[in-house]
Design a protein around this motif. Structure first.
Motif, short mmCIF file in Angstrom:
data_model
loop_
_atom_site.label_atom_id
_atom_site.label_comp_id
_atom_site.label_asym_id
_atom_site.label_seq_id
_atom_site.Cartn_x
_atom_site.Cartn_y
_atom_site.Cartn_z
N GLU A 150 0.83 -1.22 0.00
CA GLU A 150 0.00 0.00 0.00
C GLU A 150 0.85 1.25 0.00
N VAL A 151 2.11 1.06 0.44
CA VAL A 151 3.03 2.19 0.60
C VAL A 151 4.39 1.78 0.03
N ILE A 152 5.15 2.76 -0.49
CA ILE A 152 6.53 2.46 -0.87
C ILE A 152 7.45 3.41 -0.10
N ALA A 153 8.71 3.02 0.02
CA ALA A 153 9.73 3.92 0.57
C ALA A 153 10.87 3.88 -0.44
N ASP A 154 11.21 5.04 -1.00
CA ASP A 154 12.20 5.03 -2.08
C ASP A 154 12.98 6.34 -2.16
N VAL A 155 14.03 6.28 -2.97
CA VAL A 155 14.85 7.45 -3.27
C VAL A 155 14.03 8.40 -4.14
N VAL A 156 14.03 9.69 -3.76
CA VAL A 156 13.37 10.70 -4.58
C VAL A 156 14.41 11.76 -4.95
N GLU A 157 14.55 11.97 -6.25
CA GLU A 157 15.46 13.03 -6.67
C GLU A 157 14.61 14.17 -7.23
N THR A 158 14.11 14.03 -8.44
CA THR A 158 13.27 15.08 -9.03
C THR A 158 11.79 14.88 -8.71
N GLY A 159 11.40 13.66 -8.32
CA GLY A 159 9.99 13.36 -8.05
C GLY A 159 9.25 12.88 -9.30
N THR A 160 9.93 12.82 -10.42
CA THR A 160 9.29 12.43 -11.68
C THR A 160 8.72 11.01 -11.61
N SER A 161 9.50 10.08 -11.07
CA SER A 161 9.04 8.68 -11.03
C SER A 161 7.75 8.56 -10.22
N LEU A 162 7.68 9.28 -9.09
CA LEU A 162 6.47 9.22 -8.26
C LEU A 162 5.28 9.80 -9.01
N ARG A 163 5.51 10.97 -9.60
CA ARG A 163 4.42 11.63 -10.36
C ARG A 163 3.90 10.72 -11.46
N ASN A 164 4.83 10.11 -12.18
CA ASN A 164 4.42 9.23 -13.28
C ASN A 164 3.61 8.05 -12.80
N ALA A 165 3.87 7.63 -11.56
CA ALA A 165 3.14 6.47 -11.03
C ALA A 165 1.88 6.92 -10.28
N GLY A 166 1.59 8.22 -10.26
CA GLY A 166 0.40 8.73 -9.56
C GLY A 166 0.51 8.62 -8.05
N LEU A 167 1.73 8.77 -7.53
CA LEU A 167 1.93 8.66 -6.07
C LEU A 167 2.38 10.00 -5.49
N GLU A 168 2.20 10.14 -4.16
CA GLU A 168 2.61 11.37 -3.47
C GLU A 168 3.40 11.02 -2.23
N VAL A 169 4.42 11.83 -1.92
CA VAL A 169 5.16 11.59 -0.68
C VAL A 169 4.27 11.98 0.49
N PHE A 170 4.54 11.38 1.66
CA PHE A 170 3.87 11.82 2.89
C PHE A 170 4.82 11.65 4.06
N GLY A 171 4.50 12.35 5.16
CA GLY A 171 5.34 12.28 6.37
C GLY A 171 6.66 13.01 6.18
N GLU A 172 7.45 13.03 7.24
CA GLU A 172 8.76 13.68 7.21
C GLU A 172 9.71 12.86 6.33
N PRO A 173 10.69 13.53 5.67
CA PRO A 173 11.71 12.76 4.94
C PRO A 173 12.41 11.78 5.89
N ILE A 174 12.63 10.56 5.42
CA ILE A 174 13.28 9.55 6.26
C ILE A 174 14.77 9.88 6.39
N MET A 175 15.38 10.29 5.31
CA MET A 175 16.77 10.78 5.37
C MET A 175 17.14 11.55 4.12
N LYS A 176 18.23 12.32 4.25
CA LYS A 176 18.81 13.02 3.11
C LYS A 176 20.11 12.33 2.77
#
Ligand SMILES: Nc1ncnc2c1ncn2[C@@H]1O[C@H](COP(=O)(O)OP(=O)(O)OP(=O)(O)O)[C@@H](O)[C@H]1O
Ligand SMILES: O=P(O)(O)OC[C@H]1O[C@H](OP(=O)(O)OP(=O)(O)O)[C@H](O)[C@@H]1O
Ligand SMILES: [Mg+2]
Length: 282
Positions: A150-176
């Motif tokens: 139901e949820v993924i945890a992944d590397v986000v750089e530009t956010g393009t991959s998430l947008r293309n998959a129709g997903l949104e980040v939530f919560g605090e960033p886990i790490m930088k």
């Protein structure tokens, strides 16, 4: 001979090889080469999978490695960060279909898909959240669509991959994360070969982020001018043939160079030049 692990593919590999080249080290000519010796600099480079680098370094067989901070933490290997390198920057985030989760508490009893199980398990355990984690090798964005999680945890750089998959980040960033130099935890920090290697990379970082600025100004304006260009230690001030004028030379952050040139011009400085720094030892 210093033995150094370098990423052989992925986001880290090109910029890492470029930085080593700028620092004066020989690099491989073909992507199939797994190991090269740079006899002049007494260094041997091993081209390894980014994920494996912390494990090799923690074993003590290699002295130093270049990897991602997220990969180091995920591996759980006994190695530590000694120098951040400023490239391959990313954040590590939870993401889901819009409206299905808004904070970490919404993860309770859910399934999280990730390639970074080590980071996610620890993050959830530290916060006492009971969720199940499923490991996937990559392309984890698709796991939600296909009902694996139901949820993924992944590397986000530009956010393009998430947008293309129709997903949104939530919560605090886990790490930088960014590329880092690592060594085995507790290894000799004063080892001269290691220190020299780090100084060379620091030289590249400085050369990339600073420019040299030269200008002429009236002696009366010198204090104001120097306040704009304090340099790293202190600017060089030399007399000019024209009495009442001095020449000033100082390193300034490249990002601020144009603003500083405007401000210097406004207080009467002239012949303001910036030049690139090719290499440096601080
Ligand atoms: N857009 C990005 N995609 C993937 N990794 C990125 C990106 N930007 C920065 N990074 C960083 O690069 C490192 C991951 O590198 P790489 O792509 O080689 O690993 P990977 O995706 O786990 O490997 P693989 O190619 O086997 O899938 C991490 O430190 C990550 O934070
Ligand atoms: O925010 P973005 O700029 O879109 O970058 C992040 C994406 O890139 C990485 O995938 P990669 O290309 O490494 O493929 P992988 O998932 O198979 O590892 C990462 O896993 C995300 O999917
Ligand atoms: Mg990848």
């Amino acid at each position: 001979m210093l033995r150094i692990a370098v990423p052989n593919k992925g986001s880290l590999s090109g910029p890492a090889a470029e930085m080593l080249h700028e620092a004066g080290y020989q690099q491989r000519r073909e992507s199939k080469e797994l190991r090269i010796v740079d006899p002049e600099n007494e260094v041997e480079f091993f081209y390894l999978r980014p994920r494996d680098i912390a494990i090799y370094v923690s074993s003590g067989r290699l002295d130093i490695g270049i990897t991602g901070r997220d990969l180091l933490i995920d591996s759980g290997a006994d190695a530590e960060e000694i120098l951040p390198l400023g490239f391959a920057r990313s954040t590590f985030r939870f993401a889901a279909k819009p409206g299905t989760a808004s904070g970490i508490e919404d993860l309770k009893d859910k399934t999280v898909a990730t390639s970074y199980e080590g980071i996610v398990d620890k993050h959830l355990a530290d916060r006492g959240i009971d969720a199940s984690v499923v490991h996937l090798d990559g392309a984890v964005e698709t796991a939600i669509e296909l009902g694996v999680a139901e949820v993924i945890a992944d590397v986000v750089e530009t956010g393009t991959s998430l947008r293309n998959a129709g997903l949104e980040v939530f919560g605090e960033p886990i790490m930088k994360s960014e590329a880092i130099v690592i060594r085995r935890t507790g290894a000799d920090a004063e080892e001269p070969k290691v220190q020299q290697f780090l100084r060379r990379l620091q030289g590249v970082l400085v050369a990339r982020t600073y420019v040299m600025m030269d200008y002429d100004c009236r002696v009366e304006q010198l204090e104001k001018a120097v306040a704009l260009t304090p340099g790293l230690e202190s600017p060089t001030v030399s007399p000019l043939h024209n009495e009442g004028w001095v020449a000033v030379r100082a390193m300034v952050p490249a990002k601020e160079a144009q603003r500083i040139m405007d401000d210097l011009y406004a207080i009467g400085a002239r012949a303001i030049l910036t030049t690139a720094i090719h290499a440096c030892r601080l």
